[in-house]
Design a protein around this motif. Structure first.
Motif, PDB file in Angstrom:
ATOM      1  N   ILE A  24      -1.272  -4.113  -3.341  1.00 21.56           N
ATOM      2  CA  ILE A  24      -0.783  -4.856  -2.665  1.00 21.56           C
ATOM      3  C   ILE A  24      -1.676  -5.278  -1.557  1.00 21.56           C
ATOM      4  O   ILE A  24      -1.789  -6.409  -0.964  1.00 21.56           O
ATOM      5  N   LEU A  25      -2.461  -4.290  -0.995  1.00 21.37           N
ATOM      6  CA  LEU A  25      -3.673  -4.312  -0.061  1.00 21.37           C
ATOM      7  C   LEU A  25      -4.657  -5.416  -0.646  1.00 21.37           C
ATOM      8  O   LEU A  25      -4.930  -6.283   0.120  1.00 21.37           O
ATOM      9  N   LEU A  26      -4.909  -5.201  -1.954  1.00 27.59           N
ATOM     10  CA  LEU A  26      -6.050  -6.080  -2.496  1.00 27.59           C
ATOM     11  C   LEU A  26      -5.449  -7.639  -2.509  1.00 27.59           C
ATOM     12  O   LEU A  26      -6.291  -8.530  -2.264  1.00 27.59           O
ATOM     13  N   VAL A  27      -4.098  -7.674  -2.820  1.00 29.76           N
ATOM     14  CA  VAL A  27      -3.443  -8.980  -2.794  1.00 29.76           C
ATOM     15  C   VAL A  27      -3.705  -9.544  -1.530  1.00 29.76           C
ATOM     16  O   VAL A  27      -3.969 -11.036  -1.271  1.00 29.76           O
ATOM     17  N   LEU A  28      -3.314  -9.110  -0.459  1.00 29.57           N
ATOM     18  CA  LEU A  28      -3.142  -9.484   0.998  1.00 29.57           C
ATOM     19  C   LEU A  28      -4.661 -10.001   1.256  1.00 29.57           C
ATOM     20  O   LEU A  28      -4.856 -10.872   1.978  1.00 29.57           O
ATOM     21  N   TRP A  29      -5.846  -9.020   0.753  1.00 29.84           N
ATOM     22  CA  TRP A  29      -6.862  -9.468   1.269  1.00 29.84           C
ATOM     23  C   TRP A  29      -7.389 -10.675   0.412  1.00 29.84           C
ATOM     24  O   TRP A  29      -8.119 -11.655   1.166  1.00 29.84           O
ATOM     25  N   GLY A  30      -7.160 -10.672  -0.796  1.00 29.10           N
ATOM     26  CA  GLY A  30      -7.388 -12.003  -1.441  1.00 29.10           C
ATOM     27  C   GLY A  30      -6.815 -13.151  -0.652  1.00 29.10           C
ATOM     28  O   GLY A  30      -7.443 -14.247  -0.685  1.00 29.10           O
ATOM     29  N   VAL A  52      -7.569   0.811   6.504  1.00 24.13           N
ATOM     30  CA  VAL A  52      -7.952   2.122   7.098  1.00 24.13           C
ATOM     31  C   VAL A  52      -6.937   3.141   7.045  1.00 24.13           C
ATOM     32  O   VAL A  52      -7.070   4.401   6.768  1.00 24.13           O
ATOM     33  N   GLU A  53      -5.608   2.817   7.477  1.00 20.26           N
ATOM     34  CA  GLU A  53      -4.567   3.876   7.569  1.00 20.26           C
ATOM     35  C   GLU A  53      -3.846   4.025   6.569  1.00 20.26           C
ATOM     36  O   GLU A  53      -3.229   5.053   6.097  1.00 20.26           O
ATOM     37  N   ASN A  54      -3.827   3.049   5.459  1.00 23.26           N
ATOM     38  CA  ASN A  54      -2.745   3.164   4.251  1.00 23.26           C
ATOM     39  C   ASN A  54      -3.432   4.114   3.409  1.00 23.26           C
ATOM     40  O   ASN A  54      -4.514   4.521   2.998  1.00 23.26           O
ATOM     41  N   ARG A  55      -2.435   5.026   2.834  1.00 19.90           N
ATOM     42  CA  ARG A  55      -2.637   5.887   1.806  1.00 19.90           C
ATOM     43  C   ARG A  55      -1.950   5.519   0.493  1.00 19.90           C
ATOM     44  O   ARG A  55      -2.147   6.281  -0.515  1.00 19.90           O
ATOM     45  N   THR A  56      -1.131   4.508   0.536  1.00 20.55           N
ATOM     46  CA  THR A  56      -0.562   4.014  -0.991  1.00 20.55           C
ATOM     47  C   THR A  56      -0.416   2.709  -0.772  1.00 20.55           C
ATOM     48  O   THR A  56      -0.850   1.874  -0.121  1.00 20.55           O
ATOM     49  N   GLY A  57      -0.097   2.070  -2.057  1.00 24.29           N
ATOM     50  CA  GLY A  57      -0.145   0.794  -2.063  1.00 24.29           C
ATOM     51  C   GLY A  57      -1.366  -0.051  -2.207  1.00 24.29           C
ATOM     52  O   GLY A  57      -1.377  -1.114  -1.566  1.00 24.29           O
ATOM     53  N   LEU A  58      -2.245   0.342  -2.987  1.00 15.00           N
ATOM     54  CA  LEU A  58      -3.650  -0.178  -2.579  1.00 15.00           C
ATOM     55  C   LEU A  58      -3.594  -1.594  -3.367  1.00 15.00           C
ATOM     56  O   LEU A  58      -4.150  -2.519  -3.019  1.00 15.00           O
TER      57      LEU A  58
END
Length: 409
Positions: free
Chosen positions: A194-200, A186-192
């Motif tokens: 990496i977030l997808l990797v962490l969710w995976g 929700v907070e993040n504005r960059t690095g999408l």
């Protein structure tokens, strides 16, 4: 036709090994320990200067970093707030994640948090580092897919001592990390990416835990274990290729330099005050022209030749000793300890398994003597990782169904 059948059989055997075995458990463990320890020592060493390097007092201000990162979509949680308290929290958590990964506690989760800490600090101020930071940056990402906690870890020791004990810490840690990941999204504005990797990874941990619950058919567990083996083996090969690429490019670039060509490059390096923590030692070494020339040419030869020596085990091992000794000398003579530690950790992926097993036994015996423990202990490498996708569980070797395993680790 017989040749075709023989080729198909060999291909099938190779495919079976790649999918059923996670190669290099000791090599992946030593690079896990090496890179996490290097980063931890760096954070501790620079703790008094952390505000100048990555924090609000640095010349690369939060506004400059925000403008730069918004253009390249780099991932760093330090851009979520410019407050000093947030920076302190991130810095301390980065150190704790490095410590947890080094010890092999909840290895799968710690590898993700370790990567977040490395990327967050290094992407906050990209102009800080000596070359070793780039290696840690890359390897922190590769470590995500490796099963690097199967030996020499608290996870392995826990699974060996209590193979059927239900995991209570794992689910709690999974909920906490999932909540933090939701807030980060929700907070993040960059690095999408990496977030997808962490969710995976977060979803994969849940699937892994569900697949090992009592009554669940064996097929899902086998599938997840196969995927984990493939990811580990591919990741290990990529790490090896990255190390070879580092040495090859360094060597070939040196060949193009005139100072390396005439054998004087090391002399000029020793004359730089920035790389002379021990001026007397640098002066003594630089005063021997023949030694300077031999070390200059030797560095180029070793770096260029190393990728080709992988096809000859004995020559490779000799060059490994030479390169590790070279990096140790760089740490002392040029005052670059963390660069040298990072490169030695990278070199360790090529160390022979027999040597690593011997080293593990010696370290275990030394620890037991230091703590006053008696009796013969099992090899430190015995036992599974015991947690998360990538764990090697006893029933995976026997084909038997077992108790629920850890959800996060």
């Amino acid at each position: 036709m017989s040749g075709t059948n023989e080729g198909s059989t060999r291909t099938a055997e190779l495919l079976q090994k790649v999918t059923a075995t996670a190669f290099g458990p000791y090599q992946s463990a030593i690079i896990r320990i090496g890179f996490s320890a290097t980063w931890l020592f760096f954070l501790l060493r620079e703790f008094p200067h952390r505000h100048q390097l990555y924090g609000p007092d640095g010349p690369w201000s939060w506004q400059l970093a925000d403008g730069f990162i918004s253009g390249n979509d780099s991932f760093t949680v330090l851009m979520w707030s410019d407050g000093e308290l947030w920076f302190e929290i991130v810095y301390v958590l980065a150190g704790l994640a490095a410590l947890g990964l080094c010890l092999g506690w909840r290895t799968r989760t710690m590898s993700a948090l370790f990567m977040v800490g490395v990327l967050s600090l290094q992407n906050r101020t990209i102009f800080v580092g000596d070359g070793g930071d780039n290696v840690i940056h890359i390897m922190a990402i590769y470590l995500l897919v490796t099963r690097c906690g199967r030996v020499w870890s608290l996870d392995a020791a826990r699974a060996r001592k209590a193979p059927g004990t239900p995991d209570r810490v794992g689910p709690v840690l999974w909920v906490v990390t999932g909540t933090a990941l939701l807030l980060a999204t929700v907070e993040n504005r960059t690095g999408l990416f990496i977030l997808l990797v962490l969710w995976g990874m977060w979803a994969g941990l849940a699937l892994w835990w569900l697949a090992h619950r009592p009554g669940v058919p064996e097929q899902p567990r086998i599938l997840l274990d196969t995927l984990a083996n493939i990811g580990h083996n591919v990741g290990l090969v990529v790490i090896m290729a990255e190390v070879c690429l580092i040495y090859a490019t360094a060597g070939w670039y040196k060949i193009q330099g005139s100072r390396w060509g005439d054998g004087t490059a090391l002399y000029y390096t020793l004359e730089l005050d920035y790389f002379a923590p021990w001026p007397a030692l640098s002066e003594m070494l630089g005063s021997h022209g023949l030694m300077v020339m031999a070390l200059t040419y030797g560095t180029v030869v070793v770096q260029v030749a190393f990728p080709f020596t992988l096809f000859h085990r004995r020559v490779k091992n000799v060059l490994l000793v030479v390169m590790i000794a070279e990096h140790a000398a760089i740490a002392v003579i040029m005052g670059l300890p963390f660069f040298s530690m990072a490169m030695i950790a990278a070199d360790a992926v090529f160390l022979p398994t027999a040597f690593l097993v011997w080293l593990g036994v010696r370290v275990t015996r030394g620890r037991d003597r230091l703590l006053g423990r008696g009796g013969k202990r099992p090899d430190a490498g015995d036992g599974p990782e015991g947690a998360g996708p990538g764990a090697v569980l006893p029933e995976q070797r026997t084909g038997e169904s077992g108790a629920p395993r850890t959800l996060v680790g």
